[in-house]
Design a protein around this motif. Structure first.
Motif, PDB file in Angstrom:
ATOM      1  N   LYS A 162     -12.878   4.835 -10.701  1.00 31.89           N
ATOM      2  CA  LYS A 162     -12.487   4.938 -11.682  1.00 31.89           C
ATOM      3  C   LYS A 162     -11.483   4.813 -12.404  1.00 31.89           C
ATOM      4  N   LYS A 221     -15.156   1.233 -13.937  1.00 34.59           N
ATOM      5  CA  LYS A 221     -15.012   1.617 -14.676  1.00 34.59           C
ATOM      6  C   LYS A 221     -14.109   2.156 -15.632  1.00 34.59           C
ATOM      7  N   GLY A 247     -16.216  -3.786 -17.785  1.00 32.95           N
ATOM      8  CA  GLY A 247     -16.596  -2.664 -17.950  1.00 32.95           C
ATOM      9  C   GLY A 247     -15.583  -1.359 -19.173  1.00 32.95           C
ATOM     10  N   SER A 248     -15.153  -1.766 -19.220  1.00 31.53           N
ATOM     11  CA  SER A 248     -14.253  -0.612 -19.697  1.00 31.53           C
ATOM     12  C   SER A 248     -14.273  -0.078 -21.980  1.00 31.53           C
ATOM     13  N   LYS A 249     -14.611   1.761 -21.774  1.00 29.48           N
ATOM     14  CA  LYS A 249     -14.774   2.131 -23.005  1.00 29.48           C
ATOM     15  C   LYS A 249     -12.837   1.967 -23.967  1.00 29.48           C
TER      16      LYS A 249
END
Length: 275
Positions: A162, A221, A247-249
């Motif tokens: 991550k 992530k 896959g990022s926020k």
């Protein structure tokens, strides 16, 4: 400060008429010379709760602060004119729940060595630290965020699962345009600086793009947090990086500025690491 910068820029512009090479090297050294980054007494008290390790890159000392735990290993990278002490609100919580925390001082910041600060050197520092500690999570703020992203592009961190990018600058071309505007440099100095950058680091200004590099690790992530009113790094740059990380926020804040000092931000990072 701005008036002083303009005076320096005027002097370098005049020097460039007679000796462009000398003006260029002075402009480069100024660009790579942070004015701040020393550890305060309060930060020192906190950092003294860690185990200190000294690593080396080409005989330059890298100071790493370690809080050992039994869970995830997390490495923190601070930004320009800062130091590892800025991570105290994060570290206090994460170490209490059992994570292993590593924070390093960047070149010419805190207790680390180095005559100058530049991003490629910071990346080398981080690469040494990642080889030593094998972090599963990288967290960076500002130039620290840019550095960990470029690190994973240049030297993929095999242990990494991550990545957290806080207020990340995305484009060297924009940073250099801001530098030119601040100092008022003429175009001859900027063109010569770009040539020097290519000679030293193998890239032109517009070739350094974190959104472009991010495509190489889109499976990772990632959490990106950026304030809409950041007056240091444009909000759009965080958005551009996030758009290239499938896959990022992405979280937008309002009113926190560039440093993002907020319990809400801390909680978002803690929750992301725990997820």
């Amino acid at each position: 400060m701005k008036l002083f910068a303009k005076v320096i820029g005027l002097y370098y512009n005049l020097l460039s008429v007679f000796n462009l090479n000398a003006a260029t090297h002075k402009a480069f050294i100024l660009f790579c010379s942070p004015r701040k980054g020393a550890i305060t007494d309060e930060q020192r008290q906190f950092l003294d709760t860690s185990e200190k390790h000294v690593l080396f890159f080409e005989e330059i000392p890298i100071t790493a602060y370690i809080w050992k735990g039994h869970k995830t290993t997390i490495l923190f990278a601070h930004g320009w004119e800062s130091n590892a002490g800025r991570w105290e609100p994060y570290i206090l919580k994460l170490k209490d729940i059992g994570h292993t925390i590593i924070a390093i001082d960047a070149p010419k910041h805190g207790n680390s060595g180095g005559a100058l600060f530049d991003l490629p050197l910071y990346v080398e520092f981080l690469n040494v630290a990642c080889k030593e500690f094998q972090p599963e999570v990288l967290v960076g703020h500002s130039m620290g965020a840019t550095s960990i992203a470029y690190l994973h592009y240049k030297y993929p961190v095999r242990s990494l699962k991550k990545m957290v990018l806080l207020a990340p600058p995305a484009y060297l071309s924009r940073i250099m345009a801001d530098y030119q505007k601040l100092l008022g440099y003429n175009n001859n100095i900027m063109a010569s600086l770009e040539d020097l950058c290519e000679e030293k680091f193998g890239m032109r200004f517009d070739e350094f793009s974190i959104p472009k590099y991010a495509k190489a690790f889109e499976e990772l992530k990632s959490l990106i947090i950026h304030d809409r009113f950041d007056d240091i790094t444009p909000f759009a740059e965080g958005k551009a990086i996030a758009s290239n990380l499938k896959g990022s926020k992405f979280i937008a804040t309002e009113g926190l500025g560039h440093s993002l000092p907020s319990e809400k931000v801390y909680s978002e990072v803690f929750d992301f690491i725990a997820s």
